[in-house]
Design a protein around this motif. Sequence first.
Motif, PDB file in Angstrom:
ATOM      1  N   TYR A 206       0.818  -1.225   0.000  1.00  0.00           N
ATOM      2  CA  TYR A 206       0.000   0.000   0.000  1.00  0.00           C
ATOM      3  C   TYR A 206       0.842   1.261   0.000  1.00  0.00           C
ATOM      4  O   TYR A 206       0.353   2.330  -0.386  1.00  0.00           O
ATOM      5  CB  TYR A 206      -0.999   0.004   1.157  1.00  0.00           C
ATOM      6  CG  TYR A 206      -0.419  -0.269   2.518  1.00  0.00           C
ATOM      7  CD1 TYR A 206      -0.508  -1.538   3.087  1.00  0.00           C
ATOM      8  CD2 TYR A 206       0.211   0.723   3.235  1.00  0.00           C
ATOM      9  CE1 TYR A 206       0.025  -1.804   4.332  1.00  0.00           C
ATOM     10  CE2 TYR A 206       0.738   0.469   4.487  1.00  0.00           C
ATOM     11  CZ  TYR A 206       0.642  -0.790   5.027  1.00  0.00           C
ATOM     12  OH  TYR A 206       1.170  -1.038   6.257  1.00  0.00           O
ATOM     13  N   ARG A 208       3.516   1.468  -1.936  1.00  0.00           N
ATOM     14  CA  ARG A 208       3.726   1.601  -3.381  1.00  0.00           C
ATOM     15  C   ARG A 208       2.485   2.204  -4.039  1.00  0.00           C
ATOM     16  O   ARG A 208       2.585   3.066  -4.907  1.00  0.00           O
ATOM     17  CB  ARG A 208       4.021   0.214  -3.955  1.00  0.00           C
ATOM     18  CG  ARG A 208       4.478   0.219  -5.387  1.00  0.00           C
ATOM     19  CD  ARG A 208       4.782  -1.190  -5.841  1.00  0.00           C
ATOM     20  NE  ARG A 208       3.626  -2.065  -5.623  1.00  0.00           N
ATOM     21  CZ  ARG A 208       3.658  -3.390  -5.719  1.00  0.00           C
ATOM     22  NH1 ARG A 208       4.767  -3.995  -5.996  1.00  0.00           N
ATOM     23  NH2 ARG A 208       2.580  -4.100  -5.509  1.00  0.00           N
ATOM     24  N   THR A 209       1.290   1.754  -3.589  1.00  0.00           N
ATOM     25  CA  THR A 209       0.052   2.311  -4.136  1.00  0.00           C
ATOM     26  C   THR A 209       0.000   3.812  -3.909  1.00  0.00           C
ATOM     27  O   THR A 209      -0.340   4.580  -4.817  1.00  0.00           O
ATOM     28  CB  THR A 209      -1.179   1.665  -3.457  1.00  0.00           C
ATOM     29  OG1 THR A 209      -1.055   0.259  -3.530  1.00  0.00           O
ATOM     30  CG2 THR A 209      -2.453   2.111  -4.125  1.00  0.00           C
ATOM     31  N   ARG A 211       2.432   5.911  -3.439  1.00  0.00           N
ATOM     32  CA  ARG A 211       3.391   6.607  -4.298  1.00  0.00           C
ATOM     33  C   ARG A 211       2.886   6.661  -5.736  1.00  0.00           C
ATOM     34  O   ARG A 211       3.036   7.670  -6.416  1.00  0.00           O
ATOM     35  CB  ARG A 211       4.747   5.908  -4.247  1.00  0.00           C
ATOM     36  CG  ARG A 211       5.430   6.035  -2.897  1.00  0.00           C
ATOM     37  CD  ARG A 211       6.740   5.285  -2.874  1.00  0.00           C
ATOM     38  NE  ARG A 211       7.680   5.797  -3.861  1.00  0.00           N
ATOM     39  CZ  ARG A 211       8.589   5.053  -4.489  1.00  0.00           C
ATOM     40  NH1 ARG A 211       8.671   3.780  -4.230  1.00  0.00           N
ATOM     41  NH2 ARG A 211       9.404   5.584  -5.362  1.00  0.00           N
ATOM     42  N   ALA A 212       2.272   5.561  -6.172  1.00  0.00           N
ATOM     43  CA  ALA A 212       1.782   5.506  -7.547  1.00  0.00           C
ATOM     44  C   ALA A 212       0.622   6.465  -7.779  1.00  0.00           C
ATOM     45  O   ALA A 212       0.316   6.825  -8.907  1.00  0.00           O
ATOM     46  CB  ALA A 212       1.356   4.081  -7.900  1.00  0.00           C
ATOM     47  N   LYS A 213      -0.043   6.887  -6.683  1.00  0.00           N
ATOM     48  CA  LYS A 213      -1.120   7.865  -6.813  1.00  0.00           C
ATOM     49  C   LYS A 213      -0.580   9.273  -6.988  1.00  0.00           C
ATOM     50  O   LYS A 213      -1.310  10.189  -7.303  1.00  0.00           O
ATOM     51  CB  LYS A 213      -1.981   7.847  -5.537  1.00  0.00           C
ATOM     52  CG  LYS A 213      -3.153   6.909  -5.606  1.00  0.00           C
ATOM     53  CD  LYS A 213      -4.138   7.194  -4.499  1.00  0.00           C
ATOM     54  CE  LYS A 213      -3.616   6.766  -3.157  1.00  0.00           C
ATOM     55  NZ  LYS A 213      -4.672   6.780  -2.122  1.00  0.00           N
ATOM     56  N   GLY A 214       0.711   9.441  -6.727  1.00  0.00           N
ATOM     57  CA  GLY A 214       1.315  10.765  -6.836  1.00  0.00           C
ATOM     58  C   GLY A 214       1.379  11.501  -5.522  1.00  0.00           C
ATOM     59  O   GLY A 214       1.582  12.705  -5.494  1.00  0.00           O
ATOM     60  N   VAL A 215       1.190  10.783  -4.413  1.00  0.00           N
ATOM     61  CA  VAL A 215       1.272  11.414  -3.098  1.00  0.00           C
ATOM     62  C   VAL A 215       2.732  11.780  -2.814  1.00  0.00           C
ATOM     63  O   VAL A 215       3.642  11.032  -3.151  1.00  0.00           O
ATOM     64  CB  VAL A 215       0.745  10.455  -2.006  1.00  0.00           C
ATOM     65  CG1 VAL A 215       0.826  11.100  -0.630  1.00  0.00           C
ATOM     66  CG2 VAL A 215      -0.685  10.053  -2.315  1.00  0.00           C
ATOM     67  N   LYS A 216       2.915  12.961  -2.223  1.00  0.00           N
ATOM     68  CA  LYS A 216       4.262  13.429  -1.871  1.00  0.00           C
ATOM     69  C   LYS A 216       4.940  12.424  -0.939  1.00  0.00           C
ATOM     70  O   LYS A 216       4.282  11.877  -0.059  1.00  0.00           O
ATOM     71  CB  LYS A 216       4.120  14.759  -1.129  1.00  0.00           C
ATOM     72  CG  LYS A 216       5.085  15.831  -1.592  1.00  0.00           C
ATOM     73  CD  LYS A 216       4.995  17.028  -0.701  1.00  0.00           C
ATOM     74  CE  LYS A 216       4.279  18.153  -1.414  1.00  0.00           C
ATOM     75  NZ  LYS A 216       4.046  19.324  -0.609  1.00  0.00           N
ATOM     76  N   LYS A 219       4.378  12.910   2.682  1.00  0.00           N
ATOM     77  CA  LYS A 219       3.031  12.561   3.133  1.00  0.00           C
ATOM     78  C   LYS A 219       2.831  11.045   3.134  1.00  0.00           C
ATOM     79  O   LYS A 219       2.104  10.512   3.979  1.00  0.00           O
ATOM     80  CB  LYS A 219       1.982  13.232   2.233  1.00  0.00           C
ATOM     81  CG  LYS A 219       0.628  13.285   2.913  1.00  0.00           C
ATOM     82  CD  LYS A 219      -0.430  13.948   2.053  1.00  0.00           C
ATOM     83  CE  LYS A 219      -1.771  13.850   2.735  1.00  0.00           C
ATOM     84  NZ  LYS A 219      -2.882  14.178   1.843  1.00  0.00           N
ATOM     85  N   LYS A 223       1.565   9.985   6.683  1.00  0.00           N
ATOM     86  CA  LYS A 223       0.175   9.535   6.692  1.00  0.00           C
ATOM     87  C   LYS A 223       0.089   8.009   6.543  1.00  0.00           C
ATOM     88  O   LYS A 223      -0.361   7.316   7.435  1.00  0.00           O
ATOM     89  CB  LYS A 223      -0.618  10.208   5.569  1.00  0.00           C
ATOM     90  CG  LYS A 223      -2.069   9.761   5.550  1.00  0.00           C
ATOM     91  CD  LYS A 223      -2.879  10.336   4.395  1.00  0.00           C
ATOM     92  CE  LYS A 223      -4.222   9.629   4.321  1.00  0.00           C
ATOM     93  NZ  LYS A 223      -5.042  10.057   3.195  1.00  0.00           N
ATOM     94  N   HIS A 224       0.566   7.499   5.417  1.00  0.00           N
ATOM     95  CA  HIS A 224       0.318   6.087   5.110  1.00  0.00           C
ATOM     96  C   HIS A 224       1.182   5.130   5.924  1.00  0.00           C
ATOM     97  O   HIS A 224       0.732   4.062   6.317  1.00  0.00           O
ATOM     98  CB  HIS A 224       0.526   5.831   3.618  1.00  0.00           C
ATOM     99  CG  HIS A 224      -0.548   6.440   2.778  1.00  0.00           C
ATOM    100  ND1 HIS A 224      -1.695   5.780   2.456  1.00  0.00           N
ATOM    101  CD2 HIS A 224      -0.658   7.661   2.232  1.00  0.00           C
ATOM    102  CE1 HIS A 224      -2.470   6.564   1.726  1.00  0.00           C
ATOM    103  NE2 HIS A 224      -1.858   7.724   1.583  1.00  0.00           N
TER     104      HIS A 224
END
Lengths: 308, 350
Positions: A206, A208-209, A211-216, A219, A223-224
């Motif tokens: 998750y 990797r997910t 990061r793949a969404k473009g989250v900084k 963050k 957050k994750h």
Amino acid sequence: MNSKFLIYMFKRLGMALLTIFLVIAITFFVMHAIPASPFSSEKAKSDAVIKALEIKYGFDKPLGVQFLNYLWGVLHFDFGLSTAWVGFTVADLIMGGFSYSASIGFTAAFIAIILGILFGCLAALNRGKWLDSVIQVVTTALVSMPSFVVATLLLLFVSFRLGWFPSLGNQPGGMVLPIVSLSLYPMAYITRLQRSSMLDVLGADYIRTARAKGVKSSKVIYKHALKNALTPVITYAGPMMAYILTGSMVVENIFSVPGLGRLFTNSMLRTDYMMIMGVTIFLAFMIILMNFISDVLYKVMDPRIDLA
Amino acid sequence: MQHLLEVKNLQTTFFTPSGEVRAVGNVSFNLEPGKVLGIVGESGSGKSVTAYSILQILTHPGRIVGGSVKLHGQELVGLPEEEMRKVRGNKISIIFQDPMTSLNPVFTIGNQLMEAIILHTQRPREQARERAIEMLRLVGINEPEKRIHQYAYELSGGMRQRVMIAMALACEPDILIADEPTTALDVTIQAQILELMLELQKKLGMAIIMITHDLGVIANMCDEVVVMYAGRICERGTAPEIFYNPRHEYTRGLLRSIPNIDNDEKSRLIPIMGTPVDLLNLPKGCPFAPRCERAMKVCLNQFPEEYWVAKDHIASCWVNVLEKVGAPLAELGGQEAAQQMAREGEEAAQ
């Protein structure tokens, strides 16, 4: 959910009462089995005086009756009178000591948790680099040093050689060294816990997910990753809080802090039945309370955990 | 002509303590708008690493060491991280193999869906929430208003993959990369997910890069196919060309190994002999040569260049060249060469 939570609370309360009862029973009978009495001292008292004292404190009755009397008192939050500190109730003495221990302990625990999480994350994010190595070496050293060594070293170097802080806990600024020596071990321990759980989480799918969404990437971490990586720290921090708030016998004695830990050692040295009972019950209560708080925190951090 | 996505000589290496692992070497392909490109190959052939390289979500110690990836003609390799983040989840999205672990367990799926929407479209929370519900409805999740408050562990595997698809498509990307999206699912759910992807592609018009080792999936979905082995492209071309006119021995082997329902019960499956190459020590020539039944001396010594065997069909195999040139195969060694190479390998191991 709500009714489930109520049932859970009742279960926990029942377990807590049972635990406290067992703690009282074991401490009570073990204590009365040791060959010393609160009134034995180097200065011989006459038998008549001892007899009078025993009657005053109710120690003349059979053991079973004393036990039931004590339980009855505890049910009314009456923990009896201290035999060593004449004229004080056990409850007053505990509260007096706790106010010192808790203020030191709370600060120390706060520092330990915040810095531990911070250093743990830094080490994990810099895995294999020099910062990680430094943190690893220092925390390994701190985790393996007993508190009396750390406290003595601090006393010797920071207080006597450098003279930065006073050595006595009741002087202004005197709380600094006890706080530092109390917080070093849990801080190092939390750092190591946080580092390994953070490394686990950073490799998770998750992350990797996210990061793949473009989250900084910052963050992604706070957050994750952080919310997932905190669970082991909470497990440790619950009981740790209980111990640290109720005072350390070693640290409080070295720095002469009039806290609960010092009170406890003194009451043991003077075979103060009532004080020993009172402090033990208080300690058990704090541990149960902190475990409960950490269980509820689990649920807040991880919705998969089913409390009931 | 400008392609939607143009990957050229892409090279990705993992700098591990035991040596450089060249996971992707000289991969080139193009993707046109609205098309489905399949990447097929066995485990460790560099399919996923190619996808992660396109998105630049490689983890340490992996790094792109060469080549270019162009989206709408814009170079992505070397783009600052800040700019690259605007591409991820927005222009190019990805869904992963294992939906059970790809969603964060401690945040609601609504939270995770809205995160990408708010990030890339700057919509206020309320609108992002509506968009999230709309996306969940689009991927066929019932009661989406309720679902956005649920956590991943409360959903089944198929549902989670639908959520992943909803998340990937929320910002209407130009390209959806599907990294073995059905491998971890039941067969019936696999079919549903693939159908859903095709249906959404028709509705939204994005291009898909479908990574799989299931040739059936490729046959059903893809316009073009890339066959990978040991981080290299063996063969690429239109789906009918690859299936009916395979020109690389590896592709032929893959196609031969598919079980056939009409076959005799007792007939065995036909495997590709040997084991995958060690990416730490890639052979000098064609990486498939040690396992190839038709390997020649030249195969062991020189990497085969890309060779146009037909319009829209490229293969990297010496056999094609030699057939064209007409040199007698027997003279060049054939299986003997492969055996000799295996012997040399054994000697080296000893």
